[in-house]
Design a protein around this motif. Structure first.
Motif, PDB file in Angstrom:
ATOM      1  N   PRO A 311      14.961 -32.235  -1.594  1.00  0.00           N
ATOM      2  CA  PRO A 311      14.577 -33.374  -2.421  1.00  0.00           C
ATOM      3  C   PRO A 311      15.528 -33.528  -3.598  1.00  0.00           C
ATOM      4  O   PRO A 311      15.851 -32.580  -4.258  1.00  0.00           O
ATOM      5  N   GLU A 321      14.408 -39.145  -3.281  1.00  0.00           N
ATOM      6  CA  GLU A 321      14.426 -38.247  -2.136  1.00  0.00           C
ATOM      7  C   GLU A 321      15.406 -38.800  -1.157  1.00  0.00           C
ATOM      8  O   GLU A 321      15.482 -39.989  -0.952  1.00  0.00           O
ATOM      9  N   TYR A 567       6.198 -36.756  -7.305  1.00  0.00           N
ATOM     10  CA  TYR A 567       6.648 -37.331  -6.037  1.00  0.00           C
ATOM     11  C   TYR A 567       5.764 -36.832  -4.900  1.00  0.00           C
ATOM     12  O   TYR A 567       5.081 -35.803  -4.996  1.00  0.00           O
ATOM     13  N   SER A 569       5.798 -36.937  -0.327  1.00  0.00           N
ATOM     14  CA  SER A 569       6.498 -37.342   0.890  1.00  0.00           C
ATOM     15  C   SER A 569       5.707 -36.892   2.105  1.00  0.00           C
ATOM     16  O   SER A 569       4.858 -36.000   2.030  1.00  0.00           O
ATOM     17  N   GLU A 586       9.277 -41.024   1.191  1.00  0.00           N
ATOM     18  CA  GLU A 586       8.859 -40.446  -0.084  1.00  0.00           C
ATOM     19  C   GLU A 586       8.766 -41.526  -1.157  1.00  0.00           C
ATOM     20  O   GLU A 586       9.540 -42.489  -1.158  1.00  0.00           O
ATOM     21  N   THR A 588       8.500 -41.771  -5.477  1.00  0.00           N
ATOM     22  CA  THR A 588       8.618 -41.027  -6.728  1.00  0.00           C
ATOM     23  C   THR A 588       8.409 -41.968  -7.908  1.00  0.00           C
ATOM     24  O   THR A 588       8.881 -43.105  -7.899  1.00  0.00           O
TER      25      THR A 588
END
Length: 607
Positions: A311, A321, A567, A569, A586, A588
């Protein structure tokens, strides 16, 4: 009999109203301004009103006070001398057309708001004449023959529309412009210099100059780069507010250089380098070498190290990501050859004078990996990427192409792993900076080189949960150092010379990955969900050495030095025999008002 009397009275009343209407308009007008022009009324104009009556020179009014007049859309009020003639305490809303031979409007406004058109196109004096203090807001068109506005007392003009014709503030005045002013603006110094205020907002265009009349004036600039033509501007007495951006004052110009592009580039470098680092092995969620509960499954899928991603984040300041894994092949000696793709998108909000933007990037890499021992893997790779950052408010853009290479190692001991990696590469940059203030934008362009270095480390431990599940906590850290050569812009009348500079930032991540493997005959599907928190810190003071119009300046990039965020994912890997398909995404969010949405996908073949 009563019915007859009522009918007769009705006919007489209708005749009187009709006669009054025709008398007011001077011709067979479609409609009129009602009620009549008297002091303290609220009037509404619809249709077409040509004149008040036979021989009248005004479209509406004879200097009445405290009138609230609305000219509706589609209505046209005009006069051979004055379109509208009103006195003090007047409020006018114009959605239609007002025109006059000498003045479109002559009134001592409390407020004038124009969404339509006000003009005097017949060699008259001004489109708008304001004998007393006035507040005027223009969203439409004001077109004057000679002058568009004449203000004879302290007044404010807020323009978000189009103004043709000179503007005169005979006394102290305030001009706020986010629209187009084609001709000159003059703050007269009758009775001595005055403290005038000019506010230049995004979208502002000036075709002429601004004469400040040699007072203790103030100029406020909104976000962006500007060049403003001036006359009689006393730099010693006056104040310029450029929101922290560097500026230069000359005898006939004020020039502002917006440095948002440098701040956004700082943040974009963490994106770009982060997406590149996605080619590194991902957090291991199953044991390939030990005989744990997942060994039978994962040994058949031992290449999955080649597609993992580390990441990454957007510049010190906006996590991102990586987006793509890639295909991998493994030879019979346990060595791998892999190919991977990556990409992402980051959005940064505008904050005050710091103009945000959107960064998009994509690229790919080819690598080799050698299984040196049961507890050690070594790898290396080369690749390239293409990236572009577009600033909001049409402020400019920066394109960055990279060529990079790196090496990595993974050491495992039981369920514990340690990753180390170093990535470095060349940066090929091209920038455009748009400069407002004239009727047309100027664009300053530059090309310059650079390089970057990204060492990183990660450590974690896997815990088997039974029933085909595992959970893996991990700590990750990476350091990004980027260096940019100095350059000189070209293509505008306000080019910058920028000294060489560097960008340094540190990022830490703490994450937890939950994973499981399901088998369906020869099909094996690995599911992975990750959540975590991050922190980023910019090293150094972020200063830039500049030269503008021959003057040396020092500016500070406006990006935040410390950012925190979170974050999450999710992804899957579907293997059928020796072929595997995979995808992940993902999201964030960080404390600098930035968000990143990314995805990954690809295919791999094993033999």
């Amino acid at each position: 009999m009563k019915k007859f009397q009522l009918t007769l009275l009705s006919l007489i009343a209708l005749a009187v109203v009709t006669l009054a209407f025709v008398t007011m308009s001077g011709e067979a007008a479609l409609a009129a301004c009602t009620p009549g022009a008297t002091n303290g009324v609220t009037a509404n104009c619809t249709g077409v009103t040509v004149n008040q009556g036979p021989g009248a020179t005004n479209g509406y009014g004879n200097g009445q006070n405290n009138v609230r007049l609305t000219v509706e859309a589609g209505a046209s009020v005009s006069g051979t001398s004055l379109g509208v003639n009103l006195g003090t305490g007047t409020t006018v809303f114009n959605f239609g057309t007002i025109s006059g031979g000498n003045y479109g409007i002559s009134a001592s406004f409390t407020n004038l708001t124009n969404y339509g058109t006000i003009s005097n196109l017949f060699g008259g004096i001004a489109a708008v004449d304001a004998p007393q203090a006035s507040n005027v807001t223009n969203f439409g068109n004001v077109i004057g023959s000679g002058f568009s506005f004449i203000f004879f007392a302290n007044s404010t003009l807020n323009n978000a529309g189009y103004i043709k014709g000179n503007i005169l503030f005979d006394k102290q005045g305030s001009l706020i412009n986010s629209g187009t002013i084609v001709d000159n603006v003059t703050f007269a110094s009758n009775g001595g210099p005055t403290a005038d205020i000019v506010t230049v907002l995004p979208g502002a265009r000036f075709g002429g100059s601004i004469d400040f009349g040699d007072g203790a004036d103030k100029v406020n600039f909104g976000p962006g780069s500007w060049t403003l033509k001036t006359a009689n501007f006393n730099a010693g007495l006056s104040t310029i507010n450029a929101g922290g951006n560097p500026y230069v004052v000359t005898a006939n110009r004020v020039v502002v250089a917006d440095v948002s592009g440098f701040g956004v580039q700082n943040r974009a470098m963490m994106d770009i380098v982060g997406w590149i680092s996605s080619v590194l092995p991902d957090t291991p969620v199953f044991d390939r070498d030990a005989g744990d509960a997942f060994a039978a499954i994962t040994s058949a899928n031992r290449i999955d190290d080649g597609f993992a991603s580390l990441p990454a984040s957007a510049m010190g300041y906006a996590p991102a990501e990586p987006v793509f894994k890639g295909g991998t092949t493994t030879d019979r000696d346990g060595n791998s050859i892999w190919a991977k793709g990556f990409g992402g998108r980051r959005e940064q909000s505008t904050d005050g004078h710091f103009i945000g933007g959107v960064t998009n990037g994509y690229g790919g890499a080819l690598g080799v990996e050698r299984h040196v021992s049961p507890g050690l893997r070594l790898g290396g790779f080369v690749g390239g990427s293409s990236n572009k950052t577009e600033l909001y408010l049409n402020a400019g853009n920066t394109e960055t192409d990279t060529v990079f290479g790196g090496i990595y190692a993974r050491a495992t001991s039981g369920a514990t792993f340690l990753d180390l990696a170093v990535i470095g590469g060349h940066l090929d940059n091209s920038s455009k900076r748009n400069i407002g203030g004239g009727l047309l934008l100027e664009t300053a362009r530059a090309d310059y080189d650079g390089w970057f270095l990204n060492p990183s480390a990660a450590i974690g431990h896997r815990f088997g949960l039974g029933q085909g599940f595992s959970v893996t906590p991990a700590l990750k850290v990476r350091y990004v150092a980027a260096y940019f050569d100095g350059y000189s812009e070209s293509g505008s009348t306000a080019n910058l010379t920028v000294g060489a500079r560097d960008v340094q930032a540190l990022e830490e991540r703490a994450e937890l990955t939950l994973a499981t493997v399901k088998t369906f005959g020869e099909n094996r599907v690995t599911y992975r969900v990750t959540g975590g928190a991050l922190a980023q810190q910019r090293a150094g003071n972020g200063t830039i050495d500049l030269a503008l119009l021959g003057q040396n300046l020092v500016a500070t990039t406006p990006d935040q030095k410390t950012v925190i965020g979170g974050y999450g994912s999710a992804g899957l890997d579907w293997q059928v025999g020796r072929t595997a398909l995979f995808a992940a995404g993902e999201f964030t969010s960080a404390s600098d008002s930035s968000t990143t949405l990314s995805g990954k996908g690809g295919v791999r073949v094993v033999w």
